[in-house]
Design a protein around this motif. Sequence first.
Motif, PDB file in Angstrom:
ATOM      1  N   ASP A   2       0.825  -1.211   0.000  1.00 17.13           N
ATOM      2  CA  ASP A   2       0.000   0.000   0.000  1.00 17.13           C
ATOM      3  C   ASP A   2       0.865   1.269   0.000  1.00 17.13           C
ATOM      4  OD1 ASP A   2       0.902   0.306   2.609  1.00 17.13           O
ATOM      5  OD2 ASP A   2      -1.002  -0.226   3.533  1.00 17.13           O
ATOM      6  N   ASN A   3       0.206   2.405  -0.225  1.00 12.64           N
ATOM      7  CA  ASN A   3       0.916   3.690  -0.321  1.00 12.64           C
ATOM      8  C   ASN A   3       1.651   4.051   0.965  1.00 12.64           C
ATOM      9  OD1 ASN A   3       0.219   4.104  -2.971  1.00 12.64           O
ATOM     10  ND2 ASN A   3      -1.615   5.274  -2.478  1.00 12.64           N
ATOM     11  N   GLU A   4       1.085   3.682   2.101  1.00  9.95           N
ATOM     12  CA  GLU A   4       1.729   3.977   3.379  1.00  9.95           C
ATOM     13  C   GLU A   4       3.069   3.259   3.500  1.00  9.95           C
ATOM     14  OE1 GLU A   4       0.785   3.270   8.081  1.00  9.95           O
ATOM     15  OE2 GLU A   4      -0.908   3.774   6.782  1.00  9.95           O
ATOM     16  N   MET A   5       3.102   1.987   3.108  1.00  9.58           N
ATOM     17  CA  MET A   5       4.349   1.220   3.160  1.00  9.58           C
ATOM     18  C   MET A   5       5.357   1.762   2.139  1.00  9.58           C
ATOM     19  SD  MET A   5       4.323  -0.830   5.643  1.00  9.58           S
ATOM     20  CE  MET A   5       5.849  -1.658   5.316  1.00  9.58           C
ATOM     21  N   LEU A   6       4.887   2.132   0.968  1.00  6.65           N
ATOM     22  CA  LEU A   6       5.778   2.698  -0.041  1.00  6.65           C
ATOM     23  C   LEU A   6       6.418   3.990   0.464  1.00  6.65           C
ATOM     24  CD1 LEU A   6       3.705   2.055  -3.282  1.00  6.65           C
ATOM     25  CD2 LEU A   6       5.769   0.842  -2.543  1.00  6.65           C
ATOM     26  N   ALA A   7       5.622   4.829   1.136  1.00  4.99           N
ATOM     27  CA  ALA A   7       6.146   6.076   1.702  1.00  4.99           C
ATOM     28  C   ALA A   7       7.163   5.762   2.800  1.00  4.99           C
ATOM     29  CB  ALA A   7       5.005   6.928   2.245  1.00  4.99           C
ATOM     30  N   TYR A   8       6.874   4.747   3.612  1.00 12.18           N
ATOM     31  CA  TYR A   8       7.804   4.331   4.672  1.00 12.18           C
ATOM     32  C   TYR A   8       9.159   3.936   4.067  1.00 12.18           C
ATOM     33  CZ  TYR A   8      10.081   1.238   8.009  1.00 12.18           C
ATOM     34  OH  TYR A   8      11.015   0.626   8.816  1.00 12.18           O
ATOM     35  N   PHE A   9       9.122   3.120   3.020  1.00 13.62           N
ATOM     36  CA  PHE A   9      10.370   2.658   2.417  1.00 13.62           C
ATOM     37  C   PHE A   9      11.085   3.791   1.684  1.00 13.62           C
ATOM     38  CE2 PHE A   9       8.424  -1.607   2.906  1.00 13.62           C
ATOM     39  CZ  PHE A   9       9.404  -2.122   3.737  1.00 13.62           C
ATOM     40  N   ARG A  79       9.018   3.171 -10.241  1.00 12.98           N
ATOM     41  CA  ARG A  79       8.482   2.332 -11.324  1.00 12.98           C
ATOM     42  C   ARG A  79       7.325   1.466 -10.869  1.00 12.98           C
ATOM     43  NH1 ARG A  79      14.018   0.609 -12.709  1.00 12.98           N
ATOM     44  NH2 ARG A  79      13.450  -1.266 -11.574  1.00 12.98           N
ATOM     45  N   GLY A  80       7.283   1.182  -9.565  1.00 17.86           N
ATOM     46  CA  GLY A  80       6.215   0.339  -9.042  1.00 17.86           C
ATOM     47  C   GLY A  80       6.581  -1.121  -8.890  1.00 17.86           C
ATOM     48  N   ASP A  81       7.851  -1.465  -9.065  1.00 18.23           N
ATOM     49  CA  ASP A  81       8.240  -2.869  -8.888  1.00 18.23           C
ATOM     50  C   ASP A  81       9.132  -3.068  -7.660  1.00 18.23           C
ATOM     51  OD1 ASP A  81      10.425  -1.591  -9.999  1.00 18.23           O
ATOM     52  OD2 ASP A  81      10.814  -3.114 -11.516  1.00 18.23           O
ATOM     53  N   PHE A  82       9.059  -2.129  -6.711  1.00 22.35           N
ATOM     54  CA  PHE A  82       9.783  -2.271  -5.454  1.00 22.35           C
ATOM     55  C   PHE A  82       9.158  -3.402  -4.652  1.00 22.35           C
ATOM     56  CE2 PHE A  82      10.290  -1.387  -0.924  1.00 22.35           C
ATOM     57  CZ  PHE A  82      11.657  -1.230  -0.839  1.00 22.35           C
ATOM     58  N   GLY A  83       9.992  -4.234  -4.039  1.00 20.99           N
ATOM     59  CA  GLY A  83       9.502  -5.321  -3.197  1.00 20.99           C
ATOM     60  C   GLY A  83       9.130  -6.569  -3.960  1.00 20.99           C
ATOM     61  N   ILE A  84       9.498  -6.625  -5.241  1.00 23.15           N
ATOM     62  CA  ILE A  84       9.233  -7.806  -6.065  1.00 23.15           C
ATOM     63  C   ILE A  84      10.571  -8.462  -6.382  1.00 23.15           C
ATOM     64  CG2 ILE A  84       8.308  -8.641  -8.262  1.00 23.15           C
ATOM     65  CD1 ILE A  84       6.399  -6.203  -8.164  1.00 23.15           C
ATOM     66  N   CYS A  85      10.656  -9.748  -6.131  1.00 24.67           N
ATOM     67  CA  CYS A  85      11.894 -10.491  -6.344  1.00 24.67           C
ATOM     68  C   CYS A  85      12.263 -10.467  -7.830  1.00 24.67           C
ATOM     69  CB  CYS A  85      11.736 -11.932  -5.858  1.00 24.67           C
ATOM     70  SG  CYS A  85      13.207 -12.952  -6.109  1.00 24.67           S
ATOM     71  N   SER A  86      13.500 -10.095  -8.113  1.00 27.87           N
ATOM     72  CA  SER A  86      13.947 -10.029  -9.502  1.00 27.87           C
ATOM     73  C   SER A  86      14.181 -11.411 -10.098  1.00 27.87           C
ATOM     74  CB  SER A  86      15.230  -9.195  -9.606  1.00 27.87           C
ATOM     75  OG  SER A  86      16.270  -9.796  -8.874  1.00 27.87           O
ATOM     76  N   GLU A  87      14.246 -12.419  -9.264  1.00 24.93           N
ATOM     77  CA  GLU A  87      14.489 -13.785  -9.742  1.00 24.93           C
ATOM     78  C   GLU A  87      13.183 -14.531 -10.032  1.00 24.93           C
ATOM     79  OE1 GLU A  87      16.923 -16.841 -11.020  1.00 24.93           O
ATOM     80  OE2 GLU A  87      17.529 -14.825 -10.421  1.00 24.93           O
ATOM     81  N   CYS A  88      12.285 -14.580  -9.039  1.00 29.63           N
ATOM     82  CA  CYS A  88      11.079 -15.400  -9.175  1.00 29.63           C
ATOM     83  C   CYS A  88       9.801 -14.583  -9.386  1.00 29.63           C
ATOM     84  CB  CYS A  88      10.906 -16.319  -7.961  1.00 29.63           C
ATOM     85  SG  CYS A  88      10.516 -15.437  -6.431  1.00 29.63           S
ATOM     86  N   GLY A  89       9.870 -13.273  -9.137  1.00 25.83           N
ATOM     87  CA  GLY A  89       8.707 -12.415  -9.348  1.00 25.83           C
ATOM     88  C   GLY A  89       7.723 -12.370  -8.190  1.00 25.83           C
TER      89      GLY A  89
END
Length: 122
Positions: A2-9, A79-89
């Motif tokens: 969510d947006n709150e977690m994105l702002a935190y990171f 970009r919106g792909d933060f927190g997504i594993c680059s290996e397995c997705g």
Amino acid sequence: MDNEMLAYFNESLIAHLKKVLPPMRGGLSVLASLEAHQDPMDEVDQTLKRYEQEFSLQMQYRNEQLIQEILDALQRLKRGDFGICSECGRDIEIKRLKVHPMATLCIDCKRAMETAQRLKVA
């Protein structure tokens, strides 16, 4: 995520960046001061000077890598792909991201990569 977690990171990554930048600036001045020292030196002093230079360069390189990792993570946030594993997705666990917000691999993929590296060395 969510947006709150994105702002935190986002805030967390910027805080990491602010911590790394001052030591990096200091590293450049240390290197300059080491180069400026031109008094005649014996072998021990020369060896110590070389060691200090190499150590400073290694720390500088390490900080540059860390800064790039932070900037890459901030870019993934945008970009919106933060927190997504680059290996397995799959999603990277929030607990892992809180400890290492620059992470690009989920814990399973990271373990698999480390195991593969250990097997190569052995």
